[in-house]
Design a protein around this motif. Structure first.
Motif, PDB file in Angstrom:
ATOM      1  N   LEU A 289       0.829  -1.201   0.000  1.00 47.21           N
ATOM      2  CA  LEU A 289       0.000   0.000   0.000  1.00 47.21           C
ATOM      3  C   LEU A 289       0.866   1.255   0.000  1.00 47.21           C
ATOM      4  CD1 LEU A 289      -2.840   1.177   0.078  1.00 47.21           C
ATOM      5  CD2 LEU A 289      -2.748   1.056   2.565  1.00 47.21           C
ATOM      6  N   PHE A 290       1.926   1.252   0.803  1.00 51.05           N
ATOM      7  CA  PHE A 290       2.845   2.386   0.851  1.00 51.05           C
ATOM      8  C   PHE A 290       3.532   2.614  -0.508  1.00 51.05           C
ATOM      9  CE2 PHE A 290       7.146   4.044   1.624  1.00 51.05           C
ATOM     10  CZ  PHE A 290       6.804   5.277   2.159  1.00 51.05           C
ATOM     11  N   ILE A 291       3.989   1.554  -1.138  1.00 49.89           N
ATOM     12  CA  ILE A 291       4.634   1.663  -2.467  1.00 49.89           C
ATOM     13  C   ILE A 291       3.630   2.179  -3.491  1.00 49.89           C
ATOM     14  CG2 ILE A 291       5.662   0.319  -4.337  1.00 49.89           C
ATOM     15  CD1 ILE A 291       6.964  -1.435  -2.178  1.00 49.89           C
ATOM     16  N   PHE A 292       2.406   1.674  -3.433  1.00 52.89           N
ATOM     17  CA  PHE A 292       1.358   2.120  -4.353  1.00 52.89           C
ATOM     18  C   PHE A 292       1.075   3.616  -4.190  1.00 52.89           C
ATOM     19  CE2 PHE A 292      -3.186   2.593  -5.473  1.00 52.89           C
ATOM     20  CZ  PHE A 292      -3.084   2.267  -6.820  1.00 52.89           C
ATOM     21  N   LEU A 293       0.960   4.092  -2.955  1.00 54.11           N
ATOM     22  CA  LEU A 293       0.734   5.515  -2.699  1.00 54.11           C
ATOM     23  C   LEU A 293       1.931   6.356  -3.149  1.00 54.11           C
ATOM     24  CD1 LEU A 293      -1.010   5.450   0.800  1.00 54.11           C
ATOM     25  CD2 LEU A 293      -2.025   6.051  -1.388  1.00 54.11           C
ATOM     26  N   LEU A 294       3.119   5.854  -2.954  1.00 56.37           N
ATOM     27  CA  LEU A 294       4.325   6.558  -3.375  1.00 56.37           C
ATOM     28  C   LEU A 294       4.370   6.717  -4.899  1.00 56.37           C
ATOM     29  CD1 LEU A 294       6.961   7.803  -2.358  1.00 56.37           C
ATOM     30  CD2 LEU A 294       8.041   5.580  -2.694  1.00 56.37           C
TER      31      LEU A 294
ATOM     32  N   GLU B 158       3.187  14.882 -13.658  1.00 59.36           N
ATOM     33  CA  GLU B 158       2.202  15.510 -14.526  1.00 59.36           C
ATOM     34  C   GLU B 158       2.187  17.024 -14.341  1.00 59.36           C
ATOM     35  OE1 GLU B 158      -1.625  13.734 -14.000  1.00 59.36           O
ATOM     36  OE2 GLU B 158      -0.905  11.737 -14.536  1.00 59.36           O
ATOM     37  N   LYS B 159       2.299  17.479 -13.082  1.00 56.84           N
ATOM     38  CA  LYS B 159       2.309  18.912 -12.813  1.00 56.84           C
ATOM     39  C   LYS B 159       3.543  19.568 -13.404  1.00 56.84           C
ATOM     40  CE  LYS B 159      -0.418  18.711  -8.578  1.00 56.84           C
ATOM     41  NZ  LYS B 159      -0.389  18.863  -7.123  1.00 56.84           N
ATOM     42  N   SER B 160       4.708  18.913 -13.291  1.00 53.86           N
ATOM     43  CA  SER B 160       5.929  19.506 -13.835  1.00 53.86           C
ATOM     44  C   SER B 160       5.889  19.535 -15.354  1.00 53.86           C
ATOM     45  CB  SER B 160       7.168  18.765 -13.329  1.00 53.86           C
ATOM     46  OG  SER B 160       7.192  17.441 -13.825  1.00 53.86           O
ATOM     47  N   GLN B 161       5.337  18.510 -15.975  1.00 53.12           N
ATOM     48  CA  GLN B 161       5.209  18.517 -17.429  1.00 53.12           C
ATOM     49  C   GLN B 161       4.238  19.594 -17.880  1.00 53.12           C
ATOM     50  OE1 GLN B 161       4.094  14.507 -18.422  1.00 53.12           O
ATOM     51  NE2 GLN B 161       6.226  13.808 -18.506  1.00 53.12           N
TER      52      GLN B 161
ATOM     53  N   ILE C 188       1.789   6.771  -6.941  1.00 51.08           N
ATOM     54  CA  ILE C 188       0.737   7.727  -7.312  1.00 51.08           C
ATOM     55  C   ILE C 188       1.206   9.161  -7.074  1.00 51.08           C
ATOM     56  CG2 ILE C 188      -1.553   8.570  -6.700  1.00 51.08           C
ATOM     57  CD1 ILE C 188      -2.390   5.668  -6.256  1.00 51.08           C
ATOM     58  N   MET C 189       1.880   9.383  -5.942  1.00 52.73           N
ATOM     59  CA  MET C 189       2.364  10.732  -5.648  1.00 52.73           C
ATOM     60  C   MET C 189       3.421  11.173  -6.656  1.00 52.73           C
ATOM     61  SD  MET C 189       2.444  10.696  -1.459  1.00 52.73           S
ATOM     62  CE  MET C 189       3.816  11.773  -1.420  1.00 52.73           C
ATOM     63  N   VAL C 190       4.339  10.295  -7.011  1.00 51.78           N
ATOM     64  CA  VAL C 190       5.385  10.633  -7.983  1.00 51.78           C
ATOM     65  C   VAL C 190       4.765  10.907  -9.346  1.00 51.78           C
ATOM     66  CG1 VAL C 190       7.377   9.698  -9.227  1.00 51.78           C
ATOM     67  CG2 VAL C 190       7.214   9.428  -6.746  1.00 51.78           C
TER      68      VAL C 190
END
Length: 126
Positions: free
Chosen positions: A5-10, A19-22, A12-14
């Protein structure tokens, strides 16, 4: 299970940050194009010497900042000149600035683009 779950959330955050930087990168070129479009196009007669460059129109005289682009324009107009101080008509785009000099020419132009050399091509010096 918590690690997955932690890896999955990480991930998604990355991905969302990417997307915001692009999106920000895509917005910047549009701003640069708008700035480029706001530069005035100036038609005038240009003369270039080792120490100075001048662009003169019907109702203005600009001191041209000496940089690589003004030197390129100076070399390009050499083919059209019959004497050292002949002024050749050109069409350029540039950024207008106040002159740092106290007297003389009040405005400077920093060339950003050479649009055209408007001299008669039949008079090219051989």
């Amino acid at each position: 299970m918590k690690k997955i779950l932690f890896i999955f959330l990480l991930i998604i955050m990355v991905a969302s940050c990417k997307e915001k930087s692009q999106k920000a990168i895509k917005d910047n070129p549009e701003a640069n194009e708008t700035e480029q479009d706001t530069l005035p196009t100036v038609i005038g007669k240009f003369v270039f010497t080792e120490d100075d460059a001048i662009l003169r129109g019907d109702d203005f005289i600009y001191n041209v900042e000496i940089d690589s682009l003004s030197r390129v324009l100076g070399k390009q107009i050499e083919a059209y000149k019959t004497d050292d101080f002949e002024m050749i008509p050109v069409k350029v785009r540039g950024k207008l600035k106040q002159s740092p000099r106290q007297s003389g020419i009040k405005r400077n132009i920093e060339l950003k683009e050479i649009v055209a050399i408007l001299a008669d091509s039949t008079k090219i010096k051989r």
